[in-house]
Design a protein around this motif. Structure first.
Motif: not given
Ligand code: NAD
Ligand code: ZN
Length: 357
Positions: A100-103, A147-149, A8-10
């Motif tokens: 919650v915040t990542g989503f 999926f989101y880092p 997704i991104r480093d």
């Protein structure tokens, strides 16, 4: 610093020795905060004294609040701000705030910039990397997600001083799990660290967090989207999840994982892939010392545990699935575990570690 390559991104994990990073982050353009209300209460007058309360959205870290409703409240707060796609959300808290915040960050305006400061042992040593965000739906845990880092993670271990014991030892269970997955060397190092870590000595906590993340990094870098090798991180969770649901979640997650590892090790011993010597070493030096919430006799109900294992969302075949470690310190997953083996393992566990009730 650890740099994590991601499809997704480093992103990077920065191990902070002082609080200077907080003032630097406060100068990020268009930044807003989402902070665990307990963390805000504990640190607003000290670590966060420079943060303007008008820029803070407070979150209650409760499983019942890890839902779309809370995400909608956060969207409502964010969309009233002048900054739009260029917003950076700095979130501060444990795994619930992260999820919650990542989503929310992964979906609002199709993705806004996200910086994460984990404040629990579980979040610092384990969940902050790996890109997963999850929400509960109806009565099902982690059913919705993405999926989101975060783009940057800042780990400051002194936050752990104020964590309540239950949460601390739950996190320690996951730390021990990662030490076992890491192999012989990391397991032996963890045995040396555990007494000081249990007393929360700053040095040993720093080492526990750093080493756990390095081990988890090895697994996620080869399987970011959880299609194979990453499965092994669920060691202890096949039985652990079942135990949590059989106890109506009264057992802290990481503590259920510790019992889950012992049960998986009993099965491994019965199947002849784990020796008595290594079984006893793990149980006596690593697992039992961090088990502060022991299951009651009534929690270890074979029928409840088997039916909960049958519900496991990662299960594929007719039999049950189990991840085990063997005498070569190698992890493997079997999908042919029989209910009789579960029964035997629970009966052996109860004989070895009689419950107090
Ligand atoms: N996204 C992932 O990859 C992932 C991985 C594992 C677990 N999780 C999720 O993480 C959640 C559990 O998170 P957790 O164990 O980090 O705890 P948590 O977020 O539930 O917080 C536990 C408690 O500690 C408080 N707290 C947080 N930091 C504190 C501090 N420094 N001092 C004092 N109190 C503090 C919170 O207010 C809360 O009361 C679960 O919902 C689980 O599903 C997510
Ligand atoms: Zn876990």
């Amino acid at each position: 610093m650890i740099t994590i390559r991601s499809g997704i991104r480093d992103y990077d994990v920065n191990f902070e020795k002082t609080t200077g990073f907080l003032s630097e982050l406060d100068r990020t353009p268009q930044r807003l905060y989402a902070i665990d209300e307990n963390v805000w209460r504990l640190y607003r007058g000290t670590l966060f004294r420079e943060v303007d309360p008008c820029d803070v959205f407070l979150l209650v870290a409760d499983e019942d609040r890890k839902t779309m409703d809370t995400v909608f409240e956060l969207y409502d707060h964010l969309i009233t701000r002048p900054s739009k796609r260029n917003t950076t959300l700095i979130s501060v808290g444990g795994g619930i705030v992260q999820d919650v915040t990542g989503f929310a960050c992964s979906t609002l305006y199709r993705g806004i910039n996200w910086i994460y400061i984990p404040t629990t042992l579980l979040a610092q040593a384990d969940s902050c990397i790996g890109s997963k965000t999850s929400l509960n739906y109806h009565d099902r845990k982690n059913l919705i997600g993405s999926f989101y880092p975060p783009s940057h993670i800042h780990v400051y271990t002194p936050f752990l001083e104020t964590l309540e014991d239950d949460y601390f030892f739950s996190g320690l269970g996951e730390v021990v799990k990662l030490a076992i997955i890491g192999g012989e060397k990391s397991m032996t190092e963890m045995v040396g660290l555990l007494p000081d870590a249990s007393r929360r000595s700053p040095d040993s906590l720093f080492k526990c967090v750093e080493r756990s993340l390095l081990i988890k990094h090895r697994y996620i870098s080869e399987d970011e989207f959880d299609t194979g090798k990453r499965n092994m991180l669920n060691f202890g969770h096949c039985f652990g999840h079942a135990l949590e649901s059989a106890t109506h979640f009264s057992m802290p997650h990481g503590q259920a994982v510790v019992v889950g590892i012992i049960l998986a090790n009993i099965v491994a011993k019965q199947r002849g892939i784990l020796s008595d010597r290594l079984f006893n070493f793990m149980a006596d030096s690593l697992l039992m010392p961090c088990l502060t919430t022991k299951p009651k006799r009534s929690d270890l109900n074979v029928g409840h545990i088997v039916s909960a294992m049958e519900m496991d969302k990662k299960r594929t075949g007719n039999d049950l699935a189990l991840i085990m470690v063997d005498d070569r310190y190698e992890m493997s997953k079997v999908t042919d575990l029989k209910p009789d083996e579960v029964r035997d393992a629970i009966e052996q566990y109860v004989r070895m570690y009689p419950a107090d009730d």
